[in-house]
Write a protein that holds these residues in place. Structure first.
Motif, PDB file in Angstrom:
ATOM      1  N   LEU A  37       0.739  -1.257  -0.005  1.00 33.64           N
ATOM      2  CA  LEU A  37       0.043  -0.064  -0.279  1.00 33.64           C
ATOM      3  C   LEU A  37       0.848   1.261   0.124  1.00 33.64           C
ATOM      4  CD1 LEU A  37      -2.634  -1.070   2.375  1.00 33.64           C
ATOM      5  CD2 LEU A  37      -2.920  -1.469   0.118  1.00 33.64           C
ATOM      6  N   THR A  38       2.022   1.355   0.529  1.00 33.94           N
ATOM      7  CA  THR A  38       2.779   2.251   0.567  1.00 33.94           C
ATOM      8  C   THR A  38       3.713   2.410  -1.041  1.00 33.94           C
ATOM      9  OG1 THR A  38       3.490   2.121   2.651  1.00 33.94           O
ATOM     10  CG2 THR A  38       5.261   3.408   1.388  1.00 33.94           C
ATOM     11  N   ASN A  39       3.484   3.837  -1.656  1.00 33.64           N
ATOM     12  CA  ASN A  39       4.006   4.104  -2.794  1.00 33.64           C
ATOM     13  C   ASN A  39       5.429   4.403  -2.756  1.00 33.64           C
ATOM     14  OD1 ASN A  39       1.682   3.500  -4.282  1.00 33.64           O
ATOM     15  ND2 ASN A  39       0.857   5.596  -3.892  1.00 33.64           N
ATOM     16  N   SER A  40       5.996   4.920  -1.694  1.00 31.17           N
ATOM     17  CA  SER A  40       7.351   5.592  -1.867  1.00 31.17           C
ATOM     18  C   SER A  40       8.318   4.141  -1.580  1.00 31.17           C
ATOM     19  CB  SER A  40       7.755   6.321  -0.402  1.00 31.17           C
ATOM     20  OG  SER A  40       7.392   5.736   0.755  1.00 31.17           O
ATOM     21  N   GLN A  41       9.485   4.362  -1.869  1.00 30.53           N
ATOM     22  CA  GLN A  41      10.601   3.189  -1.883  1.00 30.53           C
ATOM     23  C   GLN A  41      10.998   2.945  -0.387  1.00 30.53           C
ATOM     24  OE1 GLN A  41      11.483   1.267  -4.312  1.00 30.53           O
ATOM     25  NE2 GLN A  41       9.703   2.474  -5.295  1.00 30.53           N
ATOM     26  N   THR A  42      10.936   3.905   0.549  1.00 32.73           N
ATOM     27  CA  THR A  42      11.241   3.681   1.917  1.00 32.73           C
ATOM     28  C   THR A  42      10.135   4.423   2.877  1.00 32.73           C
ATOM     29  OG1 THR A  42      12.556   5.558   2.199  1.00 32.73           O
ATOM     30  CG2 THR A  42      13.560   3.438   1.496  1.00 32.73           C
ATOM     31  N   HIS A  43      10.073   3.918   4.055  1.00 33.71           N
ATOM     32  CA  HIS A  43       9.383   4.483   4.991  1.00 33.71           C
ATOM     33  C   HIS A  43       9.945   4.121   6.382  1.00 33.71           C
ATOM     34  CE1 HIS A  43       5.948   5.772   7.756  1.00 33.71           C
ATOM     35  NE2 HIS A  43       5.523   6.255   6.532  1.00 33.71           N
ATOM     36  N   PRO A  44      10.128   5.417   7.306  1.00 34.71           N
ATOM     37  CA  PRO A  44      10.922   5.051   8.443  1.00 34.71           C
ATOM     38  C   PRO A  44      10.229   3.867   9.510  1.00 34.71           C
ATOM     39  CG  PRO A  44       9.903   7.414   8.413  1.00 34.71           C
ATOM     40  CD  PRO A  44       9.965   6.531   7.120  1.00 34.71           C
ATOM     41  N   HIS A  45       8.913   3.998   9.647  1.00 35.35           N
ATOM     42  CA  HIS A  45       8.026   3.038  10.179  1.00 35.35           C
ATOM     43  C   HIS A  45       7.609   1.704   9.841  1.00 35.35           C
ATOM     44  CE1 HIS A  45       7.860   6.515  12.979  1.00 35.35           C
ATOM     45  NE2 HIS A  45       7.354   7.156  12.059  1.00 35.35           N
ATOM     46  N   GLY A  46       8.197   1.665   8.499  1.00 36.71           N
ATOM     47  CA  GLY A  46       7.744   0.398   7.805  1.00 36.71           C
ATOM     48  C   GLY A  46       6.780   0.738   6.602  1.00 36.71           C
ATOM     49  N   ILE A  47       6.941  -0.348   5.604  1.00 39.19           N
ATOM     50  CA  ILE A  47       5.966  -0.253   4.551  1.00 39.19           C
ATOM     51  C   ILE A  47       4.652  -0.863   5.056  1.00 39.19           C
ATOM     52  CG2 ILE A  47       5.858  -1.066   1.919  1.00 39.19           C
ATOM     53  CD1 ILE A  47       8.183   0.722   2.492  1.00 39.19           C
ATOM     54  N   LYS A  48       3.608  -0.066   4.517  1.00 36.51           N
ATOM     55  CA  LYS A  48       2.501  -0.635   4.924  1.00 36.51           C
ATOM     56  C   LYS A  48       1.732  -1.372   3.920  1.00 36.51           C
ATOM     57  CE  LYS A  48      -0.861   2.224   6.667  1.00 36.51           C
ATOM     58  NZ  LYS A  48      -1.902   3.554   6.759  1.00 36.51           N
ATOM     59  N   VAL A  49       1.361  -2.729   4.222  1.00 41.86           N
ATOM     60  CA  VAL A  49       0.725  -3.848   3.253  1.00 41.86           C
ATOM     61  C   VAL A  49      -0.482  -4.144   3.808  1.00 41.86           C
ATOM     62  CG1 VAL A  49       3.171  -4.441   2.805  1.00 41.86           C
ATOM     63  CG2 VAL A  49       1.885  -5.594   4.705  1.00 41.86           C
ATOM     64  N   ARG A  50      -1.215  -4.994   2.897  1.00 36.71           N
ATOM     65  CA  ARG A  50      -2.455  -5.681   3.351  1.00 36.71           C
ATOM     66  C   ARG A  50      -2.127  -7.176   3.191  1.00 36.71           C
ATOM     67  NH1 ARG A  50      -5.913  -3.645  -0.419  1.00 36.71           N
ATOM     68  NH2 ARG A  50      -6.748  -2.423   1.157  1.00 36.71           N
ATOM     69  N   LEU A  51      -2.355  -8.022   4.277  1.00 38.19           N
ATOM     70  CA  LEU A  51      -2.100  -9.408   4.380  1.00 38.19           C
ATOM     71  C   LEU A  51      -3.136 -10.138   3.731  1.00 38.19           C
ATOM     72  CD1 LEU A  51      -0.864  -9.557   8.136  1.00 38.19           C
ATOM     73  CD2 LEU A  51       0.673  -9.100   5.923  1.00 38.19           C
ATOM     74  N   THR A  52      -3.062 -11.326   3.486  1.00 39.86           N
ATOM     75  CA  THR A  52      -3.939 -12.281   2.771  1.00 39.86           C
ATOM     76  C   THR A  52      -4.954 -12.369   3.463  1.00 39.86           C
ATOM     77  OG1 THR A  52      -2.758 -14.352   3.329  1.00 39.86           O
ATOM     78  CG2 THR A  52      -2.348 -13.457   1.240  1.00 39.86           C
ATOM     79  N   SER A  53      -4.941 -12.204   4.730  1.00 35.37           N
ATOM     80  CA  SER A  53      -5.986 -12.146   5.870  1.00 35.37           C
ATOM     81  C   SER A  53      -6.978 -10.997   6.097  1.00 35.37           C
ATOM     82  CB  SER A  53      -5.456 -12.608   7.169  1.00 35.37           C
ATOM     83  OG  SER A  53      -4.704 -11.324   7.465  1.00 35.37           O
ATOM     84  N   GLY A  54      -6.440  -9.865   4.774  1.00 34.39           N
ATOM     85  CA  GLY A  54      -7.275  -8.653   5.093  1.00 34.39           C
ATOM     86  C   GLY A  54      -6.690  -7.675   6.183  1.00 34.39           C
ATOM     87  N   ILE A  55      -5.733  -8.176   6.971  1.00 37.82           N
ATOM     88  CA  ILE A  55      -5.172  -7.316   7.828  1.00 37.82           C
ATOM     89  C   ILE A  55      -4.354  -6.187   7.392  1.00 37.82           C
ATOM     90  CG2 ILE A  55      -3.669  -7.079   9.926  1.00 37.82           C
ATOM     91  CD1 ILE A  55      -4.833  -9.750  10.870  1.00 37.82           C
ATOM     92  N   VAL A  56      -4.441  -4.778   7.657  1.00 30.84           N
ATOM     93  CA  VAL A  56      -3.531  -3.660   7.214  1.00 30.84           C
ATOM     94  C   VAL A  56      -2.460  -3.471   8.382  1.00 30.84           C
ATOM     95  CG1 VAL A  56      -3.246  -1.370   6.221  1.00 30.84           C
ATOM     96  CG2 VAL A  56      -5.150  -3.052   5.552  1.00 30.84           C
ATOM     97  N   GLY A  57      -1.337  -3.413   7.803  1.00 35.11           N
ATOM     98  CA  GLY A  57      -0.248  -3.015   9.200  1.00 35.11           C
ATOM     99  C   GLY A  57       1.079  -2.611   8.320  1.00 35.11           C
ATOM    100  N   ARG A  58       2.201  -1.995   9.198  1.00 35.13           N
ATOM    101  CA  ARG A  58       3.478  -1.605   8.710  1.00 35.13           C
ATOM    102  C   ARG A  58       4.230  -2.733   9.038  1.00 35.13           C
ATOM    103  NH1 ARG A  58       3.641   3.251   6.505  1.00 35.13           N
ATOM    104  NH2 ARG A  58       2.186   4.735   7.350  1.00 35.13           N
ATOM    105  N   VAL A  59       4.961  -3.089   8.185  1.00 38.70           N
ATOM    106  CA  VAL A  59       6.084  -4.282   7.968  1.00 38.70           C
ATOM    107  C   VAL A  59       7.071  -3.899   9.148  1.00 38.70           C
ATOM    108  CG1 VAL A  59       7.492  -5.802   6.895  1.00 38.70           C
ATOM    109  CG2 VAL A  59       5.417  -4.960   5.698  1.00 38.70           C
TER     110      VAL A  59
END
Length: 68
Positions: A37-59
């Motif tokens: 879900l994060t468009n930028s190449q880096t993010h200091p708090h972690g890249i935001k993703v959606r898991l196969t379970s539907g959970i959204v969080g920062r890696v």
């Protein structure tokens, strides 16, 4: 590996994420990446993703794979 660089994260990779409501406790949830879900190449708090379970969080952690 940490999850601050987008190049390390691809759909199908196993990761630990912290959900928005768990940021204070830093409780991690394990899952497999479905969407990045994060468009930028880096993010200091972690890249935001959606898991196969539907959970959204920062890696917070990317598990090593055997693929080269």
């Amino acid at each position: 590996m940490d999850g601050t660089k987008r190049s390390r994260i691809k759909p199908g990779v196993k990761v630990n994420v912290v959900q928005k409501q768990d940021q204070r406790s830093n409780r991690l949830t394990e899952g497999t990446v479905k969407d990045i879900l994060t468009n930028s190449q880096t993010h200091p708090h972690g890249i935001k993703v959606r898991l196969t379970s539907g959970i959204v969080g920062r890696v917070k952690e990317v598990f090593e794979t055997d693929e080269k």
